[in-house]
Design an enzyme around this catalytic site. Structure first.
Site, PDB file in Angstrom:
ATOM      1  N   GLU B  69       0.813  -1.225   0.000  1.00  0.00           N
ATOM      2  CA  GLU B  69       0.000   0.000   0.000  1.00  0.00           C
ATOM      3  C   GLU B  69       0.845   1.273   0.000  1.00  0.00           C
ATOM      4  O   GLU B  69       0.426   2.310  -0.521  1.00  0.00           O
ATOM      5  CB  GLU B  69      -0.974   0.000   1.177  1.00  0.00           C
ATOM      6  N   PHE B 131     -12.019  -7.192  13.355  1.00  0.00           N
ATOM      7  CA  PHE B 131     -10.914  -7.670  12.516  1.00  0.00           C
ATOM      8  C   PHE B 131     -10.519  -6.587  11.506  1.00  0.00           C
ATOM      9  O   PHE B 131     -11.366  -6.021  10.824  1.00  0.00           O
ATOM     10  CB  PHE B 131     -11.329  -8.941  11.780  1.00  0.00           C
ATOM     11  N   GLN B 132      -9.239  -6.310  11.431  1.00  0.00           N
ATOM     12  CA  GLN B 132      -8.676  -5.285  10.544  1.00  0.00           C
ATOM     13  C   GLN B 132      -9.295  -3.915  10.764  1.00  0.00           C
ATOM     14  O   GLN B 132      -9.426  -3.115   9.845  1.00  0.00           O
ATOM     15  CB  GLN B 132      -8.778  -5.708   9.070  1.00  0.00           C
ATOM     16  N   LYS B 181     -17.601  -0.463   5.377  1.00  0.00           N
ATOM     17  CA  LYS B 181     -18.016  -1.447   4.379  1.00  0.00           C
ATOM     18  C   LYS B 181     -19.524  -1.427   4.132  1.00  0.00           C
ATOM     19  O   LYS B 181     -19.970  -1.495   2.982  1.00  0.00           O
ATOM     20  CB  LYS B 181     -17.564  -2.843   4.825  1.00  0.00           C
ATOM     21  N   MET B 505      24.647   8.050   2.049  1.00  0.00           N
ATOM     22  CA  MET B 505      24.558   9.313   2.780  1.00  0.00           C
ATOM     23  C   MET B 505      24.787   9.081   4.272  1.00  0.00           C
ATOM     24  O   MET B 505      25.395   9.907   4.955  1.00  0.00           O
ATOM     25  CB  MET B 505      23.200   9.975   2.522  1.00  0.00           C
TER      26      MET B 505
END
Lengths: 171, 606
Positions: B69, B131-132, B181, B505
């Protein structure tokens, strides 16, 4: 830079904001995220349709940082207007406290007498206790609370400051 | 909260719209189409299944499946940066949403318009540790310009319209919309973009005439003027860069640019001094230090630019134009602050310049300033020595120079993304950008792993263009999974790795600040990048010495598909010139032989 030599001043930041979930979190998150301090905070819906809220934040910062706070708060999407009120901007700032004193005998009488002098109203009383309601400038509340301390001060609940500009000027 | 009650509250559809009942997901896609969205970068999951189902049943909007993502956001950023449109991201709830945080903050700091849609558990489940489930709006609040948790079906269309407006207007930035949802499954009313202005959000884009006049008056009196331009010019569209070129031409002033502003002026223009700041050119930094009028346009006095603040451009009259009022006087107090869109600011400066009386300054003054600048230029602060023997070790600066020369020879429209570190600075210094929107880099946040997904976004937006990710071997491993995206969509992205086997760096700073104790900065156990490319169905190339470099670059550019070029460069090369931490612009380190001590305070700075 001269800005670093400025000394901090106390200010009330009044913020007119859309009354939506998360709006307060955006404002106080901005303060904590950018390292500005919050000494007191009040928030309530203030327009007739309850669509807008007013947040009052008391802070201490240099004039340069106060300018930054204003600019940073103003760019938040749900913010309508911001006012920064220091000693230079004439304004009225008031706070309310509920002060519980547990005392009996002479100390109880002393507490009542001092409360009268401060125009603090007993809003609850029992045989051993009072709850005083007191409104005014924060230093007046501080003075009253200090005087109650030896007389049985048990608990304090304060609202934080609500402020508004003097005269016809509006936010 | 009972969602069923909201659904019964639905207002009838507006007249003239489709009378059939749409689901929330269908409303979402319809609004996206109305907003001109062509591509979504995303990754599916449980909470966004209804949206993915709606995507499956339409073909107006294309979905690009990334492999992480974070990469979706970087791809959307590059899509936005290279097209001027809003980049769009779609991810699921919980981990899908939290994985976008780095990308969102990256877009925030570089002012890139992105709208990210995240799935959320159904409204009745919010707050139950479902959940999630994640408090996505809470987590992303400081990483976005604005965010929404939509709780009612009738809010879907208006909020999504508004999200695009907020992302693209004013100072652009990322906006997240959290979509429960059940609202995507259930019916939702469609509405067109509102025509009334937002009640509280009204960015000022038109600058005031009076401040422009004050600025131009100061410019007219300047003896040693300098334009200091930034990413705001790029964000204001190609017209802003065109106007800037005209303003520089008309005034005859020198111009320097921040990392984010590269391309607004042609790199080869005689009035362009190159990048300023920590790894800027000697002439740009000396001019910043020595100018008497500094005109900052769409730049924000970042600490990488200013170096030691109390020694930054001392004594100059400072003009600062920015679309975000909070940037003015934030770091450096200025004499004239202008709030407005960079294009309008420059256009109005041009008008004012033309119509005000002749200069008070003598032409001789500017000639002296240019003479001084050309003296500084002779320092050749970007110079390096490359041993041309075929077996010699390749120096990274030479690699970028050759890449630029061979790319230019192709005549192709070219987009360059980078990761973060030495290679990024070398690319900024040595790859000349002549046009805006071609340079895609993570400036404010400095996100390693930006470049590969950014190349995906740029190539999706410009399928026929040449897209190169100038990378370091350490950064590119942070989002290397995107080689799979590149393979799936047959994107002819060129991953050009300057492989010095160090986080270069970090190693450089350890050398300069920590007595060469290279703590954890060695890239141990590197993959074989050639085989890695092949395993992702691409072409792998390697150059280990000067004699192989041109051939590898030519082969990379000629190959029609994706290429990973592993360019093995000198391991101990440092990026110069450099303003060491805590130093002023006139205290630059020009090369390794100049052994100035870095102060204790300097070591404290990032």
């Amino acid at each position: 830079m001269t800005t670093q030599q400025e000394s901090p001043v106390s200010a009330v930041i009044s913020i007119q904001v859309e009354n939506e979930s998360g709006a307060l979190a955006r404002v106080i998150g901005l303060f904590s995220g950018r390292g500005y301090n919050i000494e007191s905070l009040t928030v309530a819906a203030v327009d007739e349709t309850r669509r807008q809220s007013r947040i009052n934040i008391v802070t201490t910062a240099t004039p340069h940082v106060l300018g930054q706070i204003r600019a940073q708060v103003e760019r938040l999407v749900p913010v309508y207007r911001v006012a920064v009120m220091t000693g230079r901007e004439p304004h009225v700032a008031r706070e309310m406290a509920l002060v519980k004193v547990i005392a009996s005998g002479e100390r109880r009488a002393d507490a009542l007498r001092i409360a009268q002098a401060f125009r603090a109203h007993p809003v609850d009383a029992s045989a051993t206790s009072f709850v005083f309601e007191l409104t005014g400038a924060s230093d007046k509340l501080d003075a009253f609370i200090d005087l109650m301390r030896p007389l049985g001060l048990a608990e304090v609940s304060r609202t934080g400051i609500a402020a508004i500009a003097r005269g016809a000027a509006i936010l | 909260m009972n969602t069923a009650s909201h659904q019964t509250d639905l207002k009838p559809h507006a007249a003239g719209t489709d009378t059939s009942v749409l689901s929330g997901a269908e409303v979402l896609l319809r609004v996206l189409a109305e907003q001109g969205v062509e591509v979504i970068f995303g990754y599916p999951g449980g909470a966004v299944l209804p949206i993915y189902d709606a995507i499956f049943r339409q073909d107006a909007i294309r979905h690009v499946l990334v492999r992480h993502e974070q990469a979706a956001v970087h791809a959307a950023e590059a899509y936005a940066r290279s097209t001027g449109k809003v980049g769009v991201v779609l991810v699921t709830s919980g981990p899908g949403a939290t994985n976008t945080v780095t990308g969102l903050l990256d877009a925030m700091l570089d002012s890139i318009p992105v709208v990210c849609f995240s799935g959320q558990v159904g409204v009745p489940l919010i707050g139950t540790d479902a959940f999630q489930e994640a408090d996505t709006t809470g987590i992303t609040r400081p990483a976005t310009k604005y965010n929404y948790l939509i709780r009612r079906a009738e809010d879907v269309a208006p909020c999504v319209h508004e999200a695009f407006h907020i992302a693209r207007s004013g100072r652009p930035g990322p906006v997240l919309v959290d979509l429960p949802k059940n609202l995507m499954v259930g019916p939702a009313p469609y509405s067109e973009a509102p025509r009334v202005p937002h009640p509280s959000y009204r960015p000022q884009t038109e600058p005031g005439r009076e401040v422009i006049a004050r600025a131009v008056a100061a410019m007219k009196g300047a003896r040693r003027p300098l334009f200091y331009t930034g990413g705001g010019i790029i964000n204001a569209g190609p017209e802003a860069s065109a106007a800037l070129r005209k303003l520089v031409e008309k005034t005859g002033f020198p111009c320097t640019s921040t990392l984010m502003g590269l391309g607004s002026m042609p790199a080869g223009d005689r009035r362009f001094l190159g990048m300023l700041g920590m790894h800027g050119t000697y002439e740009a930094n000396m001019a910043t230090h020595g100018c008497d009028v500094l005109i900052a346009l769409g730049s924000r006095f970042d600490d990488r630019v200013t170096g030691r603040l109390d020694a930054f451009s001392p004594g100059s009259f400072k003009i600062h134009a920015d679309i975000d009022p909070s940037q003015i006087n934030k770091i450096v107090p200025v004499d004239v602050g202008i709030v407005g869109d960079a294009r309008r600011v420059i256009e109005m400066m041009l008008e004012e310049w033309e119509c005000t009386p002749a200069n008070t300054r003598q032409p001789i003054d500017m000639a002296q300033w240019w003479h001084q600048i050309n003296e500084w230029r002779k320092t050749d602060s970007l110079g390096f020595v490359q041993d041309r023997a075929p077996g010699a070790i390749i120096r990274p600066q030479y690699t970028i120079r050759r890449l630029h020369e061979l790319v230019t020879a192709t005549g192709r429209d070219t987009y360059v993304s980078t990761e973060v570190g030495q290679h990024q600075m070398w690319a900024a210094q040595h790859f000349g950008f002549d046009r805006p929107n071609r340079w895609l880099t993570s400036g404010g946040l400095g996100t390693m792993g930006y470049g590969l997904p950014a190349a995906v976004g740029a190539q999706i937006a410009h399928p026929d263009a040449l897209v190169i990710d100038i990378a370091g071997e350490a950064s590119t491993l942070m989002n290397i999974q995107e080689l799979s995206t590149i393979a799936q969509y047959r994107l002819p992205v060129k991953v050009f790795i300057l492989n010095n086997q160090y986080m270069g760096m970090v190693r450089q700073w350890q050398e300069l600040l920590h007595d060469s104790r290279y703590s954890e900065s060695y890239s141990a156990a590197l993959p074989d990048f050639v085989k890695l490319a092949e395993s992702f169905h691409g072409k792998g190339l390697r150059a280990t010495c000067v004699g192989e470099l041109d051939g590898v670059i030519a082969e990379m550019l000629a190959h029609p598909g994706p290429v990973v070029a592993d360019i093995c460069v000198a391991q101990d090369e440092n990026c110069y010139p450099m303003i060491p931490s805590g130093a002023a612009h006139n205290q630059m380190l020009l090369g390794p032989d100049q052994d100035d001590e870095i102060s204790a305070e300097g070591r404290m700075l990032v």
